[in-house]
Design a protein around this motif. Structure first.
Motif, PDB file in Angstrom:
ATOM      1  N   MET A   1      -8.516 -77.309   5.885  1.00 50.61           N
ATOM      2  CA  MET A   1      -8.456 -75.852   6.035  1.00 50.61           C
ATOM      3  C   MET A   1      -7.859 -75.464   7.376  1.00 50.61           C
ATOM      4  N   LEU A   2      -8.091 -76.277   8.402  1.00 52.27           N
ATOM      5  CA  LEU A   2      -7.494 -76.009   9.707  1.00 52.27           C
ATOM      6  C   LEU A   2      -5.977 -76.073   9.634  1.00 52.27           C
ATOM      7  N   LYS A   3      -5.452 -77.061   8.919  1.00 52.16           N
ATOM      8  CA  LYS A   3      -4.006 -77.183   8.772  1.00 52.16           C
ATOM      9  C   LYS A   3      -3.437 -76.049   7.915  1.00 52.16           C
ATOM     10  N   GLN A   4      -4.157 -75.669   6.847  1.00 50.11           N
ATOM     11  CA  GLN A   4      -3.675 -74.578   6.000  1.00 50.11           C
ATOM     12  C   GLN A   4      -3.634 -73.255   6.756  1.00 50.11           C
ATOM     13  N   SER A   5      -4.636 -73.012   7.579  1.00 50.08           N
ATOM     14  CA  SER A   5      -4.653 -71.758   8.338  1.00 50.08           C
ATOM     15  C   SER A   5      -3.508 -71.709   9.339  1.00 50.08           C
ATOM     16  N   ALA A   6      -3.118 -72.850   9.905  1.00 51.84           N
ATOM     17  CA  ALA A   6      -1.981 -72.866  10.824  1.00 51.84           C
ATOM     18  C   ALA A   6      -0.699 -72.471  10.100  1.00 51.84           C
ATOM     19  N   GLU A   7      -0.528 -72.941   8.854  1.00 46.74           N
ATOM     20  CA  GLU A   7       0.646 -72.573   8.076  1.00 46.74           C
ATOM     21  C   GLU A   7       0.630 -71.083   7.719  1.00 46.74           C
ATOM     22  N   LEU A   8      -0.543 -70.554   7.380  1.00 46.55           N
ATOM     23  CA  LEU A   8      -0.638 -69.137   7.049  1.00 46.55           C
ATOM     24  C   LEU A   8      -0.353 -68.252   8.256  1.00 46.55           C
ATOM     25  N   ALA A   9      -0.805 -68.683   9.433  1.00 40.51           N
ATOM     26  CA  ALA A   9      -0.519 -67.918  10.647  1.00 40.51           C
ATOM     27  C   ALA A   9       0.971 -67.894  10.940  1.00 40.51           C
ATOM     28  N   GLN A  10       1.639 -69.021  10.723  1.00 44.44           N
ATOM     29  CA  GLN A  10       3.074 -69.071  10.935  1.00 44.44           C
ATOM     30  C   GLN A  10       3.810 -68.175   9.939  1.00 44.44           C
TER      31      GLN A  10
ATOM     32  N   ARG B   1      -3.833 -61.179   6.648  1.00 43.96           N
ATOM     33  CA  ARG B   1      -5.170 -61.132   6.052  1.00 43.96           C
ATOM     34  C   ARG B   1      -5.466 -62.407   5.273  1.00 43.96           C
ATOM     35  N   ARG B   2      -4.452 -63.036   4.699  1.00 42.90           N
ATOM     36  CA  ARG B   2      -4.680 -64.341   4.056  1.00 42.90           C
ATOM     37  C   ARG B   2      -5.100 -65.372   5.096  1.00 42.90           C
ATOM     38  N   PHE B   3      -4.459 -65.306   6.252  1.00 40.37           N
ATOM     39  CA  PHE B   3      -4.826 -66.210   7.343  1.00 40.37           C
ATOM     40  C   PHE B   3      -6.257 -65.960   7.806  1.00 40.37           C
ATOM     41  N   SER B   4      -6.628 -64.698   8.020  1.00 49.31           N
ATOM     42  CA  SER B   4      -7.973 -64.397   8.514  1.00 49.31           C
ATOM     43  C   SER B   4      -9.040 -64.757   7.481  1.00 49.31           C
ATOM     44  N   ARG B   5      -8.737 -64.590   6.190  1.00 49.51           N
ATOM     45  CA  ARG B   5      -9.716 -64.994   5.166  1.00 49.51           C
ATOM     46  C   ARG B   5      -9.930 -66.494   5.176  1.00 49.51           C
ATOM     47  N   ARG B   6      -8.854 -67.249   5.383  1.00 43.05           N
ATOM     48  CA  ARG B   6      -8.997 -68.698   5.463  1.00 43.05           C
ATOM     49  C   ARG B   6      -9.835 -69.095   6.673  1.00 43.05           C
ATOM     50  N   VAL B   7      -9.679 -68.377   7.762  1.00 45.37           N
ATOM     51  CA  VAL B   7     -10.474 -68.656   8.954  1.00 45.37           C
ATOM     52  C   VAL B   7     -11.949 -68.369   8.692  1.00 45.37           C
ATOM     53  N   ARG B   8     -12.239 -67.257   8.028  1.00 42.56           N
ATOM     54  CA  ARG B   8     -13.638 -66.941   7.718  1.00 42.56           C
ATOM     55  C   ARG B   8     -14.242 -67.974   6.773  1.00 42.56           C
TER      56      ARG B   8
ATOM     57  N   ARG C   1     -15.451 -80.200  17.581  1.00 44.22           N
ATOM     58  CA  ARG C   1     -14.023 -80.196  17.891  1.00 44.22           C
ATOM     59  C   ARG C   1     -13.242 -79.378  16.866  1.00 44.22           C
ATOM     60  N   LEU C   2     -13.573 -79.536  15.574  1.00 42.83           N
ATOM     61  CA  LEU C   2     -12.896 -78.739  14.552  1.00 42.83           C
ATOM     62  C   LEU C   2     -13.178 -77.250  14.755  1.00 42.83           C
ATOM     63  N   HIS C   3     -14.411 -76.939  15.085  1.00 41.86           N
ATOM     64  CA  HIS C   3     -14.801 -75.546  15.319  1.00 41.86           C
ATOM     65  C   HIS C   3     -14.008 -74.962  16.486  1.00 41.86           C
ATOM     66  N   ALA C   4     -13.913 -75.712  17.580  1.00 46.04           N
ATOM     67  CA  ALA C   4     -13.193 -75.233  18.765  1.00 46.04           C
ATOM     68  C   ALA C   4     -11.696 -75.084  18.480  1.00 46.04           C
ATOM     69  N   ARG C   5     -11.132 -76.014  17.717  1.00 46.86           N
ATOM     70  CA  ARG C   5      -9.710 -75.919  17.391  1.00 46.86           C
ATOM     71  C   ARG C   5      -9.416 -74.687  16.544  1.00 46.86           C
ATOM     72  N   MET C   6     -10.324 -74.358  15.627  1.00 47.27           N
ATOM     73  CA  MET C   6     -10.099 -73.173  14.805  1.00 47.27           C
ATOM     74  C   MET C   6     -10.232 -71.893  15.628  1.00 47.27           C
ATOM     75  N   VAL C   7     -11.186 -71.848  16.543  1.00 46.70           N
ATOM     76  CA  VAL C   7     -11.321 -70.671  17.400  1.00 46.70           C
ATOM     77  C   VAL C   7     -10.042 -70.454  18.206  1.00 46.70           C
ATOM     78  N   VAL C   8      -9.527 -71.531  18.796  1.00 44.69           N
ATOM     79  CA  VAL C   8      -8.292 -71.424  19.579  1.00 44.69           C
ATOM     80  C   VAL C   8      -7.129 -71.001  18.691  1.00 44.69           C
ATOM     81  N   GLN C   9      -7.034 -71.604  17.514  1.00 46.95           N
ATOM     82  CA  GLN C   9      -5.937 -71.266  16.610  1.00 46.95           C
ATOM     83  C   GLN C   9      -6.016 -69.813  16.162  1.00 46.95           C
TER      84      GLN C   9
END
Length: 266
Positions: free
Chosen positions: A39-48, A63-70, A103-111
């Motif tokens: 999900m971390l990788k998918q959210s990076a693609e959606l943000a791009q 909004r697709r990106f933010s839903r994936r983050v939630r 670490r995954l949590h922190a990476r998602m917050v930063v992303q």
């Protein structure tokens, strides 16, 4: 960024579910961690994708990106619950898995902070905003403020954490600036509603707008039963009318051979 000590396990964790071995629980938690990484990788693609065309449909893609983050943070909370309820046989694996989750949590917050800052820095300069931007940005503002609370954790101490907090506050200010540029959609309901910022919005016009406050069409009909009866009564059935008399000039008669013979004798 300094890393805080792993959270202490509760004194009395929930009893394990019967029939689940330590190996099965280990595989379950490992599967959750792998899902979080995906999900971390998918959210990076959606943000791009959201940053590619900000002015045309960019908010919908964001909004697709933010839903994936939630969804990520919801699954991360579930993973933490599984770690807290892990049996004693997994004592040696709890700390490494907790570290991986942090670490995954922190990476998602930063992303999320970096992706949101890049998007709204451009979206705030868009001249023509679509209808409903005020409401959609209100939803995203609440999401930013919720994730902003994560940055108050000791995990985000130091200069890096301070920079992320400042960036999150800047994102919230950008969203508020966008919301100030476009008015909210009119409220056509019967009762006041709460806007994205918590303000009380009065109805613009509803089905009972012509009535005094506190009165509805139902109450009016109850107060005047005669009027309600007239409004709901069906018209009386009309008696059947007699068929119109035939016009002699257009009457069609049946003819026979005898009639022709009588005409010839005359």
């Amino acid at each position: 960024m300094m890393r805080s000590t792993p959270p202490r396990r509760p004194a009395a964790p929930p009893a394990p579910t019967p029939g689940r071995s330590a190996a099965q629980r280990q595989r379950e938690i490992a599967t959750l961690l792998m899902r979080l990484d995906a999900m971390l990788k998918q959210s990076a693609e959606l943000a791009q994708t959201a940053r590619e065309r900000v002015s045309v449909g960019g908010l919908a893609r964001y909004r697709r990106f933010s839903r994936r983050v939630r969804d990520f943070f919801a699954l991360a909370a579930l993973t933490q619950e599984r770690l807290d309820a892990a049996p004693d046989e997994m004592e040696d694996l709890i700390d490494p898995m907790t570290t991986a989750l942090e670490r995954l949590h922190a990476r998602m917050v930063v992303q999320f902070v970096e992706g949101s800052a890049a998007f709204f820095s451009s979206f705030a300069r868009v001249k023509a905003l679509p209808i409903g931007t005020h409401e959609m940005c209100g939803v995203e503002l609440r999401g930013v403020l919720e994730i902003r609370k994560f940055l108050d954790d000791p995990l985000y101490e130091g200069e890096r954490g301070q920079a992320l907090r400042s960036e999150a506050d800047r994102i919230a200010a950008l969203i508020r600036r966008v919301m100030d540029r476009i008015p909210p959609l009119p409220d056509f309901g019967d009762e006041p509603s709460i806007g994205p910022r918590g303000t009380l919005n009065s109805p613009l016009k509803g089905p009972n707008a012509h009535l005094p406050p506190g009165r509805t069409a139902t109450r009016t009909a109850a107060a005047h039963p005669a009027a309600a009866h007239l409004a709901t009564a069906r018209p009386a059935a009309m008696p059947p009318s007699a068929p119109p008399a035939p016009n002699p000039s257009t009457e069609v008669r049946s003819l026979s051979l005898d009639q022709f013979e009588d005409d010839e004798e005359e």
